[in-house]
Scaffold this active site. Structure first.
Site, PDB file in Angstrom:
ATOM      1  N   LYS A  10      -1.427  -2.803  11.121  1.00 13.33           N
ATOM      2  CA  LYS A  10      -2.118  -2.242   9.955  1.00 13.33           C
ATOM      3  C   LYS A  10      -3.041  -1.101  10.377  1.00 13.33           C
ATOM      4  CE  LYS A  10      -2.002  -6.656   7.471  1.00 13.33           C
ATOM      5  NZ  LYS A  10      -2.801  -7.661   6.739  1.00 13.33           N
ATOM      6  N   TYR A  50       3.624  -6.145  -1.070  1.00 16.22           N
ATOM      7  CA  TYR A  50       2.752  -7.296  -1.300  1.00 16.22           C
ATOM      8  C   TYR A  50       2.976  -7.930  -2.674  1.00 16.22           C
ATOM      9  CZ  TYR A  50      -0.131  -6.751   2.917  1.00 16.22           C
ATOM     10  OH  TYR A  50      -0.594  -6.722   4.218  1.00 16.22           O
ATOM     11  N   ASN A 123      -7.153  -7.755   9.341  1.00 15.48           N
ATOM     12  CA  ASN A 123      -6.634  -8.723  10.310  1.00 15.48           C
ATOM     13  C   ASN A 123      -5.535  -8.113  11.192  1.00 15.48           C
ATOM     14  OD1 ASN A 123      -4.711  -8.600   8.347  1.00 15.48           O
ATOM     15  ND2 ASN A 123      -4.606 -10.792   7.948  1.00 15.48           N
ATOM     16  N   HIS A 126       0.551  -7.661  10.268  1.00 20.13           N
ATOM     17  CA  HIS A 126       1.290  -8.489   9.314  1.00 20.13           C
ATOM     18  C   HIS A 126       2.578  -8.939   9.979  1.00 20.13           C
ATOM     19  CE1 HIS A 126       3.411  -9.659   5.608  1.00 20.13           C
ATOM     20  NE2 HIS A 126       4.452  -9.028   6.135  1.00 20.13           N
ATOM     21  N   GLU A 137      11.677  -7.832   3.435  1.00 19.47           N
ATOM     22  CA  GLU A 137      10.755  -6.814   3.970  1.00 19.47           C
ATOM     23  C   GLU A 137      11.485  -5.810   4.871  1.00 19.47           C
ATOM     24  OE1 GLU A 137       6.658  -9.501   3.841  1.00 19.47           O
ATOM     25  OE2 GLU A 137       7.491  -8.945   5.779  1.00 19.47           O
TER      26      GLU A 137
HETATM   27  P1  CMP Z   1      -0.840 -10.365   5.591  1.00 16.66           P
HETATM   28  O1  CMP Z   1      -0.172 -11.149   6.673  1.00 16.66           O
HETATM   29  O2  CMP Z   1      -0.620  -8.907   5.573  1.00 16.66           O
HETATM   30  O3  CMP Z   1      -0.346 -10.959   4.174  1.00 16.66           O
HETATM   31  C1  CMP Z   1      -1.163 -11.059   3.050  1.00 16.66           C
HETATM   32  C2  CMP Z   1      -2.522 -10.556   3.302  1.00 16.66           C
HETATM   33  O4  CMP Z   1      -3.484 -10.891   2.330  1.00 16.66           O
HETATM   34  C3  CMP Z   1      -3.081 -11.146   4.567  1.00 16.66           C
HETATM   35  O5  CMP Z   1      -2.400 -10.639   5.671  1.00 16.66           O
HETATM   36  C4  CMP Z   1      -4.542 -10.759   4.464  1.00 16.66           C
HETATM   37  O6  CMP Z   1      -4.762  -9.446   4.952  1.00 16.66           O
HETATM   38  C5  CMP Z   1      -4.753 -10.756   2.964  1.00 16.66           C
HETATM   39  N1  CMP Z   1      -5.610 -11.871   2.509  1.00 16.66           N
HETATM   40  C6  CMP Z   1      -5.291 -13.175   2.501  1.00 16.66           C
HETATM   41  N2  CMP Z   1      -6.320 -13.877   1.992  1.00 16.66           N
HETATM   42  C7  CMP Z   1      -7.293 -12.987   1.672  1.00 16.66           C
HETATM   43  C8  CMP Z   1      -8.599 -13.087   1.088  1.00 16.66           C
HETATM   44  N3  CMP Z   1      -9.104 -14.271   0.728  1.00 16.66           N
HETATM   45  N4  CMP Z   1      -9.330 -11.956   0.910  1.00 16.66           N
HETATM   46  C9  CMP Z   1      -8.811 -10.752   1.273  1.00 16.66           C
HETATM   47  N5  CMP Z   1      -7.580 -10.591   1.808  1.00 16.66           N
HETATM   48  C10 CMP Z   1      -6.837 -11.694   2.006  1.00 16.66           C
END
Ligand code: CMP
Length: 159
Positions: A10, A50, A123, A126, A137
């Site tokens: 990301k 998403y 984070n 993904h 995807e």
């Molecule tokens: P990702 O693996 O990209 O898939 C879904 C994303 O939603 C996850 O990583 C996080 O970045 C995001 N996400 C999940 N829970 C939360 C939350 N409570 N607040 C903000 N972002 C979230």
């Protein structure tokens, strides 16, 4: 049992110069990189990627965050690639991700903190959550001709 999974470094991972470190961790396990690109996606593409999270309260922040800079997307192939990629990545919330995982080693924030600040959860990475998600995807992110079949030395010793 040989699967493909989609991994995305990301914008926070790209801006922090972690692309090489992250790729190394996948390559070290013998997972084969079968496609890779740097893209700066727009909101429409992010909303499609998403779409499963459309009803979540953090959907807007999620889209804003993934579109704030370029990302590096790559497809990996190997035995149980979906599950193995998720293990390397660690729990969604970095503060719950075990040391040794990508999120556990390079981040520490919680999703509760991100929500409180009105930010997308930074984070780093993904990885597809299921085989079906991975197939969808990979189709979204890569054209057929951008995915490659070749043999690695790992296939003799790791597969
Ligand atoms: P990702 O693996 O990209 O898939 C879904 C994303 O939603 C996850 O990583 C996080 O970045 C995001 N996400 C999940 N829970 C939360 C939350 N409570 N607040 C903000 N972002 C979230």
């Amino acid at each position: 049992m040989i699967e493909r999974s989609l991994v995305i470094v990301k914008p926070d991972g790209v801006e922090r110069g972690l692309v090489g470190e992250i790729l190394r961790r996948f390559e070290n396990t013998g997972l084969k990189i079968v496609g890779m690109k740097m893209v700066w996606i727009d909101s429409k593409f992010a909303e499609e990627h998403y779409k499963a999270h459309k009803s979540k309260p953090f959907f807007r922040e999620l889209v804003e965050f993934i579109t704030e800079g370029p990302v590096v997307a790559f497809a990996v192939e190997g035995v149980h690639a979906v599950e193995n990629a998720r293990r390397l990545v660690g729990s969604t919330s970095p503060h719950e991700a075990a040391p040794g995982t990508i999120r556990g080693d390079f981040a520490h924030l919680s999703m509760a903190y991100a929500s409180k600040k009105g930010l997308g959860g930074k984070n780093l990475i993904h990885a597809s959550g299921s085989k079906k998600e991975a197939d969808d995807e990979i189709k979204l992110w890569f054209k057929k001709g951008e995915l490659h079949s070749y043999t690695t030395v790992h296939e003799k010793h790791v597969f």
